[in-house]
Write a protein that holds these residues in place. Sequence first.
Motif, PDB file in Angstrom:
ATOM      1  N   TYR A   1      40.318 -63.914  14.961  1.00  0.00           N
ATOM      2  CA  TYR A   1      39.693 -64.398  13.777  1.00  0.00           C
ATOM      3  C   TYR A   1      40.040 -66.102  13.903  1.00  0.00           C
ATOM      4  N   GLN A   2      41.225 -66.331  13.943  1.00  0.00           N
ATOM      5  CA  GLN A   2      41.489 -67.698  13.992  1.00  0.00           C
ATOM      6  C   GLN A   2      40.662 -68.531  14.956  1.00  0.00           C
ATOM      7  N   ALA A   3      40.570 -68.045  16.160  1.00  0.00           N
ATOM      8  CA  ALA A   3      40.198 -68.622  17.316  1.00  0.00           C
ATOM      9  C   ALA A   3      38.493 -68.972  16.719  1.00  0.00           C
ATOM     10  N   ARG A   4      37.839 -67.854  16.320  1.00  0.00           N
ATOM     11  CA  ARG A   4      36.434 -68.081  16.078  1.00  0.00           C
ATOM     12  C   ARG A   4      36.394 -68.864  14.790  1.00  0.00           C
ATOM     13  N   ARG A   5      36.985 -68.809  13.809  1.00  0.00           N
ATOM     14  CA  ARG A   5      37.004 -69.383  12.520  1.00  0.00           C
ATOM     15  C   ARG A   5      37.379 -71.004  12.756  1.00  0.00           C
ATOM     16  N   GLU A   6      38.296 -71.450  13.517  1.00  0.00           N
ATOM     17  CA  GLU A   6      38.615 -72.705  13.821  1.00  0.00           C
ATOM     18  C   GLU A   6      37.460 -73.462  14.659  1.00  0.00           C
ATOM     19  N   GLY A   7      36.792 -72.592  15.268  1.00  0.00           N
ATOM     20  CA  GLY A   7      35.659 -73.332  16.244  1.00  0.00           C
ATOM     21  C   GLY A   7      34.344 -73.395  15.490  1.00  0.00           C
ATOM     22  N   THR A   8      34.134 -72.914  14.370  1.00  0.00           N
ATOM     23  CA  THR A   8      32.856 -72.732  13.525  1.00  0.00           C
ATOM     24  C   THR A   8      32.605 -73.876  12.741  1.00  0.00           C
ATOM     25  N   PHE A   9      31.324 -74.365  12.921  1.00  0.00           N
ATOM     26  CA  PHE A   9      30.775 -75.503  12.210  1.00  0.00           C
ATOM     27  C   PHE A   9      29.835 -74.879  11.197  1.00  0.00           C
ATOM     28  N   ILE A  10      29.978 -75.150   9.770  1.00  0.00           N
ATOM     29  CA  ILE A  10      29.361 -74.808   8.774  1.00  0.00           C
ATOM     30  C   ILE A  10      28.245 -75.464   8.029  1.00  0.00           C
ATOM     31  N   VAL A  11      27.180 -75.114   8.078  1.00  0.00           N
ATOM     32  CA  VAL A  11      26.061 -75.726   7.143  1.00  0.00           C
ATOM     33  C   VAL A  11      25.753 -74.980   6.082  1.00  0.00           C
ATOM     34  N   ALA A  12      26.265 -75.259   4.931  1.00  0.00           N
ATOM     35  CA  ALA A  12      26.276 -74.623   3.563  1.00  0.00           C
ATOM     36  C   ALA A  12      24.846 -74.970   3.099  1.00  0.00           C
TER      37      ALA A  12
END
Lengths: 260, 380
Positions: free
Chosen positions: B146-157
Amino acid sequence: MNRPGRKPRLAVWKFASCDGCQLSFLDCEDELLDIAGAVDIAYFPEAMRGPIRGTYDVSLVEGSITTAGDAKRIQRVRQRSRTLVTIGACATAGGIQALRNFADIDAFVNVVYASPEYIATLATSTAIADHVPVDFELRGCPINKVQLVEVISAFLCGRRPVTPAHSVCIECKLRGTVCVMVAHGTPCLGPVTHAGCGALCPGYNRGCYGCYGPKENTNLPALSGQLATLGMTRPERLRFYRSFNAGAAPFQEESQRHES
Amino acid sequence: MDDYNDTAVITSEGLQCLIEALLNRSYQVVGPQIRDQAIVYDTLTDIDQLPQGWSDEQDGGHYRLRPRADGAYFGYAVGPHSWKRFLYPPHQSLWQANKDGDRLYFKDERPDPPRFAFLGVRACELNAIAIQDRVFMGDAYSDPDYQARREGTFIVALNCSEAGGTCFCASMACGPEVKTGFDLALTELLNEGPHRFLVESGSPAGLEVMAELPRRNTTRADLQAAWAVVENTRRSMGRTMPDTDIPALLLDNLTHPRWDDVAQRCLSCANCTMVCPTCFCSTVEDSSDLAGTTAERHRRWDSCFTADFSYLHGGSVRQSTRSRYRQWMTHKLATWVEQFGSSGCVGCGRCITWCPVGIDLTEEVRAIHDTSPKGKGEAR
């Protein structure tokens, strides 16, 4: 559970059924050699000639009990089997032929057969577990070959097979399938049906037909209410519950509630 | 104001440039699109894949797409999917073991997870991601995948321009305005000028991407229009959660007759927990091959509505639907607070819409609140 130096002996038995579940066994094309390497397939009329007598470490039983002769034969199968696994809706719930349980069998016999006097049959089609103790039930009409390989693999190393008893809804959600009932208004038995097929029908925008029978902890009356809201009539709901698993207790009770 | 915080205005052409800027940075861009008569999340490369000109009609156990005339790209509420299926996949292999003679060899190497850019993350969903961050990475024991996926994620809200019939983020203080936890935030503006988007950057990475887009400076009118969009959404919530001390209300009413009432209607099918963006429960399943030489352990989403979930030695401790529903709702709305420091509910309404029989947790809370023998949920 296996004696050293000897492969477990496996038998496949057929009672009242269409042979579809046995064919699922033969459909395990990629795994069949591995299965034959891991177990001694000692009795399997669908795939080989000549019965072998003796006892079996595991028996896979297909079909329901519909004749007095079969009611005796299943007792002998049980006596010869260390572990007895039923495969498919016929063996676990009586199958589609359990529709006779709701009707007059003599009337059927007289309409269907030219010489009814040759037909000797019971008034009901019943599950194997109604006659002998069953060690494990594998659901489906027909069974899923991946689950069959799982049951055999689990048997071989003495662990519990992974065949969850939860709803088909969970399988839909795991694969990301859009709910056909909520988004399309399609009647679906998924919320009351045992998982195992991988949500095959909803994956093709069809409602679930309930091939795997009732899940654990069903609530059929609540589903009936919603099916009525979606426009399904009372007779349609009755027929919805009466298919391959018509004889499974929750489906049977709810269909009978729709008779009056 | 942080030095990475800036605003600009882009057109739909700029939105396409945004997708391309993210693709150029090797992100897998995931956003809304129509599939099987619903708006789901999947990978995309072009704004033509977005559900432009579509809205949705939502109620308990009911979801239908409806066309809209204004050409909005984001004119609908949340659908059946949530971002959790990307950050916390439904199935995951944990380890494999091979047997060679009498020795066992374990392997737990996992491939690097994909780098996602999420497009169109609503305020409720940002809050849900923040909740799962606390669950999976909030203490000394973090979930490495989860941490690896989360830290690599760019969020356009996305600031919501449309509240769904089952939305109640406003009463959970989780929306509709996005406040934090994004790289970029969009507000779709359809009134008082041409079709355009207000873009706000919320991180250095977001500011860098924004600088590449064809854009113009923000005017006071743009900001006012964006404010009006959010206020309009706030006023049109389809549902409200009763304004009371919900943890105290529920924990004071563990024997309330309403639990029997809801158990009569509940199918214990687990749809609510599967669609919930914060529900995080899983089980592990083992498999082995026919030869007995390889084994694998998988993790799979599970639900407190199944018997297996509460199976302890000797049987399931929650046999009845009543006990399962009560466990789910009291955890989600009450004991979650002491466990993780916030409610587990963000008011997205998915559990209401995607319940096949339309059970509405706001209505269940209200029923207990209005008939509580302890005086309408006053503090214990």
